[in-house]
Every structure is written in C-alpha cells, then in structure tokens.
Scaffold this motif. Structure first.
Motif, short mmCIF file in Angstrom:
data_model
loop_
_atom_site.label_atom_id
_atom_site.label_comp_id
_atom_site.label_asym_id
_atom_site.label_seq_id
_atom_site.Cartn_x
_atom_site.Cartn_y
_atom_site.Cartn_z
N VAL A 79 0.87 -1.20 0.04
CA VAL A 79 -0.04 -0.01 -0.14
C VAL A 79 0.86 1.22 -0.10
N ALA A 80 0.65 2.40 -0.81
CA ALA A 80 1.30 3.54 -0.87
C ALA A 80 0.43 4.82 -0.72
N GLY A 81 0.93 5.68 0.12
CA GLY A 81 -0.10 6.92 0.21
C GLY A 81 0.84 8.21 0.02
N VAL A 82 0.10 9.26 -0.77
CA VAL A 82 1.03 10.57 -0.76
C VAL A 82 -0.19 11.67 -0.23
N LYS A 88 -2.12 15.01 0.49
CA LYS A 88 -2.67 15.79 -0.65
C LYS A 88 -1.92 17.17 -1.08
N ASP A 89 -0.93 17.44 -0.49
CA ASP A 89 -0.32 18.44 -0.56
C ASP A 89 0.99 18.46 -1.89
N LEU A 90 1.23 16.76 -1.98
CA LEU A 90 2.29 16.49 -2.82
C LEU A 90 1.77 15.78 -4.01
N VAL A 91 0.34 15.62 -4.16
CA VAL A 91 -0.06 14.77 -5.38
C VAL A 91 0.01 15.26 -6.71
N GLY A 92 0.31 16.42 -6.91
CA GLY A 92 0.64 17.08 -8.13
C GLY A 92 2.15 16.66 -8.49
N GLN A 93 2.95 16.37 -7.54
CA GLN A 93 4.29 16.05 -7.76
C GLN A 93 4.49 14.55 -7.65
N TRP A 94 3.97 13.72 -7.03
CA TRP A 94 4.05 12.26 -6.95
C TRP A 94 2.66 11.71 -6.93
N ARG A 95 2.82 10.19 -7.43
CA ARG A 95 1.46 9.63 -7.56
C ARG A 95 1.70 8.33 -6.84
N ALA A 96 0.59 8.05 -6.17
CA ALA A 96 0.84 6.80 -5.29
C ALA A 96 0.98 5.45 -6.18
N GLY A 97 0.35 5.52 -7.26
CA GLY A 97 0.42 4.33 -8.30
C GLY A 97 1.77 3.95 -8.67
N GLU A 98 2.53 5.32 -9.11
CA GLU A 98 3.86 4.95 -9.36
C GLU A 98 4.77 4.41 -8.33
N LEU A 99 4.74 4.96 -7.29
CA LEU A 99 5.40 4.46 -5.99
C LEU A 99 5.02 2.91 -5.66
N VAL A 100 3.78 2.54 -5.64
CA VAL A 100 3.48 1.24 -5.21
C VAL A 100 3.93 0.37 -6.43
N ALA A 109 -2.78 3.96 -3.39
CA ALA A 109 -2.84 2.75 -4.28
C ALA A 109 -2.43 1.31 -3.71
N MET A 110 -2.83 0.50 -4.10
CA MET A 110 -2.46 -0.99 -3.80
C MET A 110 -2.05 -2.00 -4.77
N ALA A 111 -1.15 -2.81 -4.20
CA ALA A 111 -0.65 -3.81 -5.13
C ALA A 111 -0.57 -5.19 -4.55
N GLY A 112 -0.48 -6.13 -5.39
CA GLY A 112 -0.12 -7.71 -4.79
C GLY A 112 1.25 -8.22 -5.57
#
Length: 873
Positions: free
Chosen positions: A813-816, A818-830, A848-851
């Motif tokens: 599970v990845a989290g970002v 709100k103030d950083l959502v424009g620069q970082w995306r949870a989907g890319e990190l996970v 975002a989540m992944a298995g």
C-alpha cells in the motif's frame, strides 16, 4: 378517424363479407422455429396454407401485432429517424384458404379503400408482379384503374421470385406473386412512383399488399405448388391512420402523439418534435407486447432482441437528460391506447412494468461507464471510425448491443469497424469452444431415417430388431466386445431424452451379447442407444431385448410428475406470468426454470411446497389422453413457446380440480401419491427475469429429511439446546460473535495506531520530502490502508510505502499526502515495489495498492521504493 375505429371498421367490413374474425396470435410463433418473431398476419395460418391443417372457416380476417426487430425483417436501426419504420406495428389482413383468389381479393381491397373509407381513387396506384397478366386484367378491366397507374415490378428474365412483388414469409414456406396499392401524398412531397429512380421518396406510400399464395418454397429454392391457391393480405394500420388523419408521418397519428406526450413528460423534455421521443413511443409498444407474450430480457435469441430494444430506449431517455428509471412509466398510457383491442395487455400491466423497471435499473449501472468509454474513444479517434475492440468492449463489458453503438455513431457522423468487432467476437467464441467439453458430440451424426416405436410408457422391457449401428460417426454393420457406438432398434422400452427428462440407462441383450446403455437420445424419430458392447457382438438385423434400469426410471418419473405440480403451484402463488423457461428431470433431482422478476420469498416457497404436497397427498389418478392439438388448447393444456407439436398430442392431467394440465411426452406416475413428498432444495436467479427452483421427491426427499434431522440433532448437542430452542441460541451466539469482532477491531486499531506512531517517528527526510517505507505485520489489507492514512496524518506532508505478507502473498500500500499529489503519484510508487515481488497495482493518486507472489523479496521491494524516491528527489 381514430386508429381504434379504423381497426374495428376493417374487421367489421370483412366479417360482413363472410370472414371469421380471428384474434391476433402471439408475437412468439409457437409452432414455427424458422421465425424469430411473428412478422406477418399470415404466420398463424402457415399450416393452413400448406394444407397441413384444416379450420372450420375458409375465410379469415385479423389485426395482427407484428415485431420486426430481428432476423430477416429488422427495422430497428431506422426507427426514430424515418416517418414509417417501427419495431412494432399492427397488420390488418384478410385471408382465403382455397376459397377466393385474385378477382375477389382485389375487389375487396378496392371497395374497402374507396367505398368504406372514401379514399379518392385518383390518389391510388397499384403494382403487380412483372408477368402477372391476370392481375393486370382485373385492375384495368374490372376495377378500371388507368393503365398509367398499373406498374409491373420484377425481372421475368432472370430474377424471378426475387423482387418486391413476389412475397415470401422467410427463406422457406408459402409464397407467391403480389399486387400492392400505393397512396399518393401529393407532389409537394419528394419522391417517385414504385420502380422509378425516386421510389425511395415519401410521396408514394404502400398501404396494402395482396399476396396470391401459390407456392411452397423449399430450402433448395424449389417452388412446389400449394394444394389450393390462396390469398394473404397485409395493410399497415399506422400508415392507413396517417392518411385518414391528414398527416404524413406515422408518428403524427393519435396513438403515437399520446405516447410521445407521455414520453416527453417522463423524460422532462420540452421538445415533443424529437427523434428520441419517437424512439420511446415506438419501443414501448414492442417491449410491452413481447413481455406480454412471455419473452424476457436475456443474452440470446428473442430475449436478447428485447434487451436490445429496451436498452436503446433507455439510452435515448438518457440522451434527453433523464437518468432515473422512466421507461416503465409509459406502460400506463399504452394500456389506455391499446388495452381495449388487446385485453391481455392490461391483464399483464404490472408484470410488464416490473420487467422494464428491472432491466432499466440493471442497464443504468453500466450506461454511464460505457458512455464515458465511448466518449474517450471518440475523442482520441485518428479518423471517423470507432475501433472494433471498443465496440466489442462496449458489448461484452457494458452490455451495449452493437446496433446501440451504431445508433450513437450515426448521431455523431461516425462509423464502426465491424471487421475488428467480428475478430474480437470470434476470439471470444474460440475461447468458449476451447472451454467446453462434451462426452459425446451428436451434431455431426449421419442423418438416420429409421423410426423407433416407443413401448416404454407401459413396458420396461421389449424385444426389437437392430436397424442401424453407428461407430465414430459412420454407419457400420456390427459392433464387437469393447467397442463403443450407437444402436437403433425398431422398437424399444428406452425413453430418449426429451422435454427436460434425461434418457434411460440399462442394457440391450441378445442370446450371446450384452450392450450397456449409458444414455438414450433422439434424432428425428429414431431412439439412439448410446453405450458399449460388454460381451459378444451385435450386428444389424439382430433381435435384442431392451431392459431399462427400472429403479432409475421410476425415480425419474416421480421427479417429472412433481415438476408439473410445481409449475402449477408457481403460477397459483406467484401469478399467471410464470412460464417455463427450461427444466431438467433426473433420478437425483428436478430443476425448473421460470420467468419471474424477483427472488421468491421464504413464505412463498413454503406456500408453493405446501400446495404441491397437498396435491401429492390427495393421491388422485394421473390422466393421460391423446387428442388433437386444438382440443388440448381448448382444454387449457399448457404448451411451451417455440415447441413444434404434432397434430395429435399427449395431455397429462393431474391433481384435484385439474390442478395441472400440460402437453408432455415424458414418463409419469400412475397416481400423485406415488411421488411421496417434495422438498425444495434451492431457489435462485440465473438470468434477468429468470429464476430456478431445485427440488427432490420420493426416496431422495426422504433421505434429505433424514439428513436434516440428523444435522438438527447434532447441532442441538453441540449447542446444548433443544431443537425448538436452536433459533434463540444461535441468535445469541451470533450477537456475541459480533461484539467480540468489534472488540478485536478496536484492539487492532489501537495496535496499528501505536505502530503507525512509531513508524512516523522513524520517518526519513529525503531532501524536502518525509518518507516512510517499511515492512509491517497486520491482520488484513484494511488495517494496512488505515495505517497508511494514520501515517499521512502524522507526517502532514510526505510519502508512505508499507509492505506485508498476508495469506502467503505480498500486499503493498502506498500513500501520498494531498499537498504532494501534483508532484508524486501513489500508483507509481506502489508499482516500483510491486515489480520486485512479481505484481502490479493501481488506485487513486493519493492511495494505491498492489499484490505480489514473491514474499522472499519484500525487503528488497521496500528498498527499491526508497531508492526510487531518493533518486527522484
């Protein structure tokens, strides 16, 4: 002149001229598998024209309801965009079965139009088949139509039987040359007479087609003369109403204007002159009458056509801005307009409304998503063609019929890549074929002309002579020990699978041979004994005794008879709309599929079961009668839509006061008491508007009752409670379990909060970014999501990546914040971490989540995520 008056005056005119007024037949051709829907007034008289059926009258007249939205006659894509195309319309007709022919038929048509309705003769012109000189002479000499208004149509040099003036119901069946009457709407409307270059214009409109039935078209194109030349006519009621009401388009007549007004009100539309409202006014008629005649929305056959029409209507309502269910509300207006002429419509109003509402609600769940997909695809189009894969996805995932997508495309001046769609469909069919496995494929079996006499109603063993042997799809003369094949006898006691009842098993025995029968199927009138030779050899001409497995047959018969009682009980408890949609009768159980649009309640199931068992305990004799099909219908026998019945049928009557009367060729008990007991095992939905009940009877039901009693006794011992106290005891245990689960959740949340706080205190600072990446121990994925949310709150601004092993697999599970959502995306990190453990994920920009599968690589995945963030900073 109102539409209702025109209909009645037509019927009265022909009744006064010796014609029997016959009620409209169902939209589902009960005895004609060659037709999807009733598409002409003559359909119900097909066997009369062929000389295979006799009626007590030789002249008839009808107002027949017709649907043309599938098969050979399909006007669906034009509905709403032209003045006269409909999915449903009423066909006025008069018929002669070897009584009168061309002279009288033409005279009747002319007199009704010019004398009864007072249409101006100068506005009428006629067409005839190219070489039909007899019809020409009648029009010119007897009726007095000027030669310049008699038009010959068709090419008698090469296209015989393939023109507009040679009518046929389908690819096979009764047919013949015809003469048509056209009405001239005036030179202020563009168009030319039939046969001209401008014939597609709207000036000259066909109103009456008089067909001279002379031939029976065979599958190979051969035209066999009919026993007696006959007449079949058809006149569109809506077209005639437009003329008599002084309007040009059918949608301007009284019945449509009222439906359009109702549609405008239901969709909150201020513009009554709208193609979408015309679609709704047309479609409510076809949908309502199809449901009245037993069709339910489905994914194939007639049900799929109904679903297509409903979904097209819903989409047009959506286009008008109505996103709430609305289509079903038009039924009330339709009943007001047509209920007097068709009393079956008001009788089924509540059922029609329920079906439409359920289908609307079901389609609404995917309509918005499908439209968004289509809009996105259209926005990205490099040309004006919607890709075939998009069309397929809309069809397969979102339930968009292809003609609905084509409808939308036409509005936006686009076309569909149908070749691409067909490739996607064929790929799906291939996958389906590969997934299917059959123990025996009879589809390619050689055609067998042999007829088997069935003696199994009275006997469970009988001698018969071998007439055919088939091995590996080929006729052979003998089968030897160990070989599998099919044996056909001239007489047998084996029941061949039919009407939902499975085929018998048992043995065929000769003096020195035994054939084990694993199944018995039917091809034509031949019973196919399918199995293998256990000993000896069997040759064509041998005499064998057929010995049915009597115990299996007996219990199967119990289940079959119970199915009849169950069907009748369903109709009494749930309503007359219940119709059989399929059945399976075996020695183990019975399965009955029926039309109904909501789950059957426990109280209703109990009432149904009680009714059946009441009839069983009455122990009345089961009556079997052979009678003409018409007599069976008059008796009230239920038949299945689409089934082809012989002239003589077998009628089963069982229960008190004729509780159940059905046409059936299966095997049954002698008295209802033989069934013993019926217990319903399950009830569930299997398709939109179709439910399924499974039940057992006789010794199978008694065994089930014994099992239930044993389980009840065991549960009583475990819970230390008497059987009558079990309900209260279980309720108490369930309540206690819920309390414990809530306490567990509270404790887990407390532990997770502490763990989250510890992790937040250990957060790294990479440049200006606070970052937590760690492997954690949690109970489930929800606990991980909660922990990520807590960490985001604790960090205020930062990134989080958590990994855990759950049930032997990796959960990420990845989290970002709100103030950083424009620069970082949870989907890319996970997905950076997921790639290491052999998985993939996704989600929202802030969560975002992944298995993954590789639990040994969790630490490596966490490190990869940290390195990715560090390098990006």
């Amino acid at each position: 002149m109102k539409t209702a008056e025109i209909r009645q005056r037509f019927l009265d005119f022909f009744a006064a001229n010796g014609h029997e007024v016959v009620a409209s037949s169902s939209l589902v051709p009960a005895n004609d598998p060659t037709l999807l829907f009733t598409n002409a007034g003559m359909n119900q008289f097909k066997d009369v024209f062929l000389g295979q059926e006799k009626r007590h009258y030789s002249r008839a007249t009808t107002s027949q309801r017709v649907v043309r939205a599938g098969g050979k006659h399909n006007d669906l894509e034009n509905v709403g965009y032209t003045a006269r195309h409909h999915t449903f319309f009423e066909m006025l007709g008069n018929f002669s079965f070897g009584d009168y022919f061309k002279q009288e038929a033409i005279g009747f048509a002319w007199r009704f139009l010019t004398e009864e309705l007072q249409l101006p003769k100068e506005r009428l012109l006629v067409t005839i088949y190219a070489d039909d000189d007899e019809a020409y002479q009648i029009w010119a000499n007897d009726i007095g139509v000027p030669a310049d208004r008699i038009i010959r149509i068709g090419d008698n040099k090469g296209a015989r039987y393939a023109s507009d003036n040679f009518w046929q119901m389908g690819d096979t069946g009764p047919c013949g040359p015809c003469t048509e009457i056209f009405y001239d709407h005036g030179d202020h409307i563009w168009g030319g007479p039939p046969g001209s270059a401008e014939e597609d214009g709207d000036r000259f409109i066909e109103i009456w087609n008089v067909v001279f039935m002379q031939f029976n078209r065979q599958a190979d194109g051969t035209m066999d003369p009919l026993p007696k030349p006959s007449v079949d006519t058809g006149m569109g009621l809506e077209r005639l109403a437009a003329i008599l009401q002084g309007v040009h388009a059918n949608y301007e007549i009284d019945i449509f204007q009222n439906l359009i007004a109702a549609a405008a009100q239901a969709t909150n539309s201020a513009n009554n002159d709208n193609a979408s409202l015309r679609v709704l006014a047309d479609h409510i008629r076809s949908c309502a009458f199809l449901i009245v005649d037993g069709v339910v929305p489905a994914n194939e056959g007639r049900g799929y056509v109904l679903r297509r029409i409903i979904r097209r209507a819903v989409r047009h309502g959506h286009k008008l801005g109505q996103e709430e269910p609305f289509f079903y509300r038009l039924v009330t207006t339709l009943v007001q307009e047509m209920g007097a002429a068709y009393p079956e419509l008001p009788a089924a109003q509540a059922q029609v409304e329920r079906v439409l509402l359920q289908e609307e609600e079901q389609f609404a769940k995917t309509l918005d998503k499908g439209m968004r997909l289509l809009d996105e695809a259209i926005t990205a189009l490099p040309d004006r063609v919607i890709p075939g894969n998009t069309v397929f996805t809309l069809y397969d995932t979102f339930g968009f019929p292809v003609d609905l997508t084509a409808d939308i495309a036409r509005e936006r001046e686009l076309t569909l890549d149908m070749d691409g769609f067909e490739r996607a469909m064929e790929a799906q069919r291939t996958r389906a074929r590969q997934a299917s496995k059959f123990s025996l494929d009879l589809s390619n079996l050689l055609a067998l002309d042999t007829e088997t006499q069935f003696a199994g109603y009275e006997l469970l063993s009988v001698a018969g002579r071998v007439t055919e042997i088939v091995r590996d799809g080929q006729r052979v003369q003998r089968l030897d020990a160990g070989e599998e094949g099919i044996i056909v006898l001239d007489e047998t006691a084996f029941y061949a699978e039919s009407g939902g009842q499975v085929g018998d098993t048992g043995q065929l025995r000769g003096e020195l041979s035994v054939f084990d029968v694993a199944d018995c199927q039917k091809q034509g009138k031949a019973h196919l004994h399918i199995g293998s030779v256990a000993s000896g050899s069997i040759a064509v001409g041998d005499e064998l005794g057929s010995f049915v497995n009597s115990k299996r047959r007996h219990i199967t018969a119990l289940h079959h008879s119970a199915t009849h009682l169950l069907h009748a009980a369903l109709r009494k408890v749930l309503g007359e709309h219940v119709q059989q949609k399929g059945s399976l009768v075996t020695a183990d159980r019975l399965r009955f599929d029926f039309s109904h649009f909501e789950a059957v309640s426990d109280d209703q199931l109990q009432a149904i079961e009680h009714l059946v068992n009441e009839q069983i305990m009455a122990n009345t004799p089961v009556q079997t009668e052979i009678m003409p099909i018409e007599a069976a219908r008059e008796k009230g026998a239920m038949a299945l839509f689409g089934e082809k019945y012989d002239d003589e049928v077998r009628v089963l009557t069982m229960g008190t006061e004729q509780f159940s009367i059905e046409l059936c060729g299966g095997t049954h008990v002698k008295r209802t008491g033989d069934i013993g007991l019926l217990k319903v095992v399950a009830e569930q939905g299997i398709a939109a508007g179709v439910r399924r009940i499974e039940a057992v009877v006789g010794p199978v039901a008694l065994h089930l009752v014994d099992q239930m009693a044993a389980q009840l006794h065991h549960a009583s011992q475990l819970l230390k409670a008497k059987p009558e106290q079990l309900h209260e005891r279980v309720q108490s245990l369930v309540a206690r379990q819920r309390e414990l689960e809530k306490e567990l959740e509270r404790l887990q949340a407390k532990m997770n909060s502490k763990a989250g706080g510890d992790l937040a205190a250990q957060a790294e600072t990479l440049g200006a970014i606070k970052f937590v990446a760690a492997k954690v121990t949690v109970a489930d994925a929800k606990a991980m999501r909660d922990m990520v949310d807590q960490l985001k709150n604790a960090l205020g601004s930062g990134l989080v990546l958590l990994a855990a092993e759950l049930d032997g697999k990796v959960q990420l599970v990845a989290g970002v914040t709100k103030d950083l959502v424009g620069q970082w995306r949870a989907g890319e990190l996970v997905n950076v971490a997921a790639e290491i453990v052999g998985g993939k994920g996704g989600g929202k920009p802030d969560l975002a989540m992944a298995g993954g599968k590789d639990v040994q690589a969790i630490d490596q995945a966490v490190k990869a995520a940290r390195d990715w963030v560090f390098n990006k900073v």
